[in-house]
Design a protein around this motif. Structure first.
Motif, short mmCIF file in Angstrom:
data_model
loop_
_atom_site.label_atom_id
_atom_site.label_comp_id
_atom_site.label_asym_id
_atom_site.label_seq_id
_atom_site.Cartn_x
_atom_site.Cartn_y
_atom_site.Cartn_z
N ILE A 1 0.85 -1.20 0.00
CA ILE A 1 0.00 0.00 0.00
C ILE A 1 0.88 1.25 0.00
O ILE A 1 0.66 2.19 -0.77
CB ILE A 1 -0.94 -0.01 1.22
CG1 ILE A 1 -1.92 -1.18 1.14
CG2 ILE A 1 -1.71 1.32 1.32
CD1 ILE A 1 -2.78 -1.36 2.38
N GLN A 2 1.88 1.23 0.87
CA GLN A 2 2.81 2.37 0.93
C GLN A 2 3.52 2.57 -0.40
O GLN A 2 3.69 3.71 -0.86
CB GLN A 2 3.83 2.11 2.05
CG GLN A 2 4.85 3.22 2.21
CD GLN A 2 5.97 2.82 3.15
OE1 GLN A 2 6.35 1.65 3.23
NE2 GLN A 2 6.50 3.80 3.88
N GLY A 3 3.90 1.47 -1.04
CA GLY A 3 4.69 1.54 -2.27
C GLY A 3 3.96 2.16 -3.44
O GLY A 3 4.61 2.69 -4.35
N ILE A 4 2.64 2.10 -3.44
CA ILE A 4 1.88 2.71 -4.53
C ILE A 4 1.26 4.04 -4.13
O ILE A 4 0.39 4.57 -4.83
CB ILE A 4 0.79 1.75 -5.06
CG1 ILE A 4 -0.21 1.39 -3.95
CG2 ILE A 4 1.41 0.50 -5.65
CD1 ILE A 4 -1.38 0.57 -4.45
N GLY A 5 1.69 4.56 -2.98
CA GLY A 5 1.22 5.87 -2.55
C GLY A 5 -0.08 5.85 -1.78
O GLY A 5 -0.68 6.91 -1.56
N GLY A 6 -0.51 4.68 -1.34
CA GLY A 6 -1.73 4.60 -0.56
C GLY A 6 -1.56 5.19 0.82
O GLY A 6 -0.46 5.23 1.38
N THR A 7 -2.67 5.65 1.38
CA THR A 7 -2.64 6.25 2.72
C THR A 7 -3.54 5.51 3.70
O THR A 7 -3.44 5.73 4.91
CB THR A 7 -3.10 7.72 2.68
OG1 THR A 7 -4.46 7.79 2.22
CG2 THR A 7 -2.20 8.54 1.75
N GLN A 8 -4.44 4.63 3.20
CA GLN A 8 -5.39 3.94 4.07
C GLN A 8 -5.46 2.46 3.69
O GLN A 8 -5.47 2.10 2.51
CB GLN A 8 -6.79 4.55 3.94
CG GLN A 8 -6.89 6.00 4.37
CD GLN A 8 -8.27 6.58 4.09
OE1 GLN A 8 -9.15 5.91 3.55
NE2 GLN A 8 -8.45 7.84 4.45
N GLY A 9 -5.54 1.61 4.71
CA GLY A 9 -5.80 0.19 4.53
C GLY A 9 -6.94 -0.25 5.42
O GLY A 9 -7.28 0.46 6.38
N GLU A 10 -7.50 -1.41 5.12
CA GLU A 10 -8.69 -1.87 5.84
C GLU A 10 -8.54 -3.35 6.22
O GLU A 10 -9.07 -4.23 5.54
CB GLU A 10 -9.94 -1.63 4.99
CG GLU A 10 -10.18 -0.16 4.68
CD GLU A 10 -11.43 0.09 3.84
OE1 GLU A 10 -12.01 -0.89 3.32
OE2 GLU A 10 -11.83 1.26 3.71
N PRO A 11 -7.82 -3.65 7.31
CA PRO A 11 -7.67 -5.05 7.71
C PRO A 11 -8.97 -5.65 8.22
O PRO A 11 -9.68 -5.04 9.01
CB PRO A 11 -6.63 -4.98 8.83
CG PRO A 11 -6.79 -3.60 9.40
CD PRO A 11 -7.14 -2.73 8.22
N GLY A 12 -9.26 -6.83 7.72
CA GLY A 12 -10.42 -7.59 8.19
C GLY A 12 -9.97 -8.97 8.59
O GLY A 12 -9.76 -9.28 9.76
N HIS A 13 -9.76 -9.83 7.60
CA HIS A 13 -9.31 -11.20 7.87
C HIS A 13 -7.93 -11.24 8.53
O HIS A 13 -7.62 -12.22 9.22
CB HIS A 13 -9.29 -12.01 6.58
CG HIS A 13 -10.66 -12.43 6.13
ND1 HIS A 13 -11.36 -13.44 6.73
CD2 HIS A 13 -11.45 -11.97 5.14
CE1 HIS A 13 -12.53 -13.59 6.13
NE2 HIS A 13 -12.61 -12.70 5.16
N ALA A 14 -7.13 -10.22 8.35
CA ALA A 14 -5.82 -10.21 9.00
C ALA A 14 -5.96 -10.23 10.52
O ALA A 14 -5.11 -10.77 11.23
CB ALA A 14 -5.02 -8.99 8.57
N LEU A 15 -7.04 -9.67 11.02
CA LEU A 15 -7.25 -9.63 12.47
C LEU A 15 -7.44 -11.02 13.06
O LEU A 15 -7.18 -11.24 14.24
CB LEU A 15 -8.45 -8.74 12.79
CG LEU A 15 -8.23 -7.25 12.50
CD1 LEU A 15 -9.56 -6.52 12.39
CD2 LEU A 15 -7.35 -6.63 13.58
N THR A 16 -7.89 -11.96 12.23
CA THR A 16 -8.03 -13.34 12.69
C THR A 16 -7.04 -14.27 12.00
O THR A 16 -7.14 -15.49 12.11
CB THR A 16 -9.47 -13.86 12.44
OG1 THR A 16 -9.84 -13.59 11.08
CG2 THR A 16 -10.46 -13.20 13.37
N GLY A 17 -6.06 -13.70 11.30
CA GLY A 17 -5.03 -14.51 10.64
C GLY A 17 -5.58 -15.40 9.55
O GLY A 17 -5.11 -16.52 9.37
N THR A 18 -6.55 -14.89 8.77
CA THR A 18 -7.23 -15.72 7.79
C THR A 18 -7.34 -15.08 6.41
O THR A 18 -8.32 -15.28 5.70
CB THR A 18 -8.64 -16.10 8.29
OG1 THR A 18 -9.39 -14.91 8.62
CG2 THR A 18 -8.58 -17.00 9.51
N THR A 19 -6.33 -14.28 6.00
CA THR A 19 -6.31 -13.82 4.62
C THR A 19 -5.83 -14.97 3.74
O THR A 19 -5.27 -15.95 4.24
CB THR A 19 -5.36 -12.62 4.43
OG1 THR A 19 -4.01 -13.08 4.45
CG2 THR A 19 -5.58 -11.55 5.49
#
Length: 385
Positions: free
Chosen positions: A244-262
């Motif tokens: 995200i940082q590499g393409i100039g993004g400023t916001q991310g939205e973790p969902g499945h990462a919170l439960t380790g299930t991406t």
């Protein structure tokens, strides 16, 4: 999909699930959320995001819009939620939880706009000029200026069925003129979904949506609209925050990462650990197969492996048979007989809010002292403590 990783990386969750089921503290068709581990995952994500200069909004639809877990995530440092639809917004509002982004993927209905705008979401995502005008009216009544994220879409973008909507690039110049005349909105950013897709092996790769976001930013800049926020959702986790940082993004939205299930967590060990299990029970046997209580089946979940634990604490590995989308999952079928009453555990990619499952929020698993903090339905409503 995640069962072997859970056995290896969070065996305490396995033990707690068996114990709670066999003691009768939870019923079949229940997802257990390991609160301790989810909090730890949130801290990992927050640290990574701070290092990259990325703001995170946590997503809760996949864990059943759970307000108790949401509060814990907020206290761990991710302050604001992203709500996938207006019903999830209402859950956050009823529980006094801050909202970072509302309207993406589902816009706020017209007759709910005043209530939502007055509540104070940090950003609202908009698909149409009519919605932009109505948000401006609601913000004027609330005596505020509402920050807006524009969803953009081109025919070459990756868009899932049921999620179509957005501004075409050739509409943005006229939209900029319209926005300049609306005193109670501020177009702050651009978004799309999905911005990354898993290649099925080991990497998330950018979709064409990112090119559309970049082109939209340039068009709006040429028309006097300064874009300060690029919202880049899809499988946000410790490994993808640098992308995200590499393409100039400023916001991310973790969902499945919170439960380790991406999807990435199914292929490799990342910093987030598995924190969710599906618990069922063997109901009966027929023709050499066992039938377990259903209700939590999710058609994109890749549910496959099962761990069956009988009342003598003997463990058996099995698999669940493929289940068609044209039937209701009253029961799911394993490939072998098992003792009636045995606990069945599975770990797979899910979206609890589209199931009819219960959700047990359990603390103390990491210390070997599991405690059910509350049983909720799949839509975030408390059933019992």
């Amino acid at each position: 999909m995640f069962l072997e990783a859970t056995k290896r990386r969070n065996p305490e969750l396995i033990d707690a699930a068996v114990k709670l089921h066999q003691e009768g503290a939870i019923l079949p068709d229940t997802y257990i959320l390991d609160l301790d581990s989810i909090v730890q995952n949130a801290k990992v994500l927050k640290k990574k995001a701070d290092e990259a200069g990325i703001e995170l909004f946590y997503m809760t639809k996949q864990i059943g819009r759970n307000p108790l877990v949401s509060e814990a995530i907020k206290n761990a440092g991710i302050d604001n939620a992203v709500v996938v639809d207006f019903k999830e917004a209402l859950v956050m509002m009823d529980n006094n939880l801050p909202i970072g982004n509302v309207g993406h993927l589902v816009q706020v209905p017209t007759r709910l706009l005043k209530k939502v705008v007055a509540y104070g979401p940090k950003f609202m995502t908009v698909f149409s000029k009519e919605m932009l005008e109505r948000i401006n009216e609601a913000a004027k009544e609330a005596n505020k200026v509402q920050k807006i994220l524009l969803k953009v879409i081109e025919p070459t973008d990756e868009i899932y069925e049921g999620q179509f909507g957005g501004f075409r690039l050739n509409e943005l110049a006229d939209l900029a003129k319209l926005a300049k005349g609306l005193e109670h909105i501020e177009i702050s950013g651009i978004t799309s979904f999905p911005c990354f897709l898993f290649d099925g092996v080991s990497e998330l790769k950018p979709t064409n949506n990112i090119q559309t976001i970049e082109k939209a930013t340039a068009i709006l800049s040429d028309n006097g609209i300064n874009i300060s926020e690029l919202n880049i959702p899809s499988a946000t986790c410790s490994k993808t925050i640098p992308l995200i940082q590499g393409i100039g993004g400023t916001q991310g939205e973790p969902g499945h990462a919170l439960t380790g299930t991406t999807p990435l967590h199914a292929k490799m060990d990342l910093e987030e650990i598995p924190s969710m299990l599906y618990v069922s029970e063997i109901s009966h046997n027929l023709d050499g197969k066992a039938y377990l209580y259903g209700g939590g089946y999710y058609r994109r979940g890749h549910m496959e492996n099962l761990l069956v634990v009988n009342e003598a604490n003997e463990k058996f590995s099995d698999t669940v048979e493929t289940f068609g989308n044209d039937s209701i999952d009253y029961y799911l079928t394993s490939t072998h007989n098992h003792a009636v009453g045995s606990t069945v555990l599975a770990a797979f990619r899910t979206q609890i809010f589209v199931t009819r499952s219960d959700v047990a929020v359990v603390s103390g698993i990491s210390t070997g002292q599991p405690k059910v903090e509350g049983i909720y339905n799949s839509l975030g409503n408390l059933i019992r403590r």
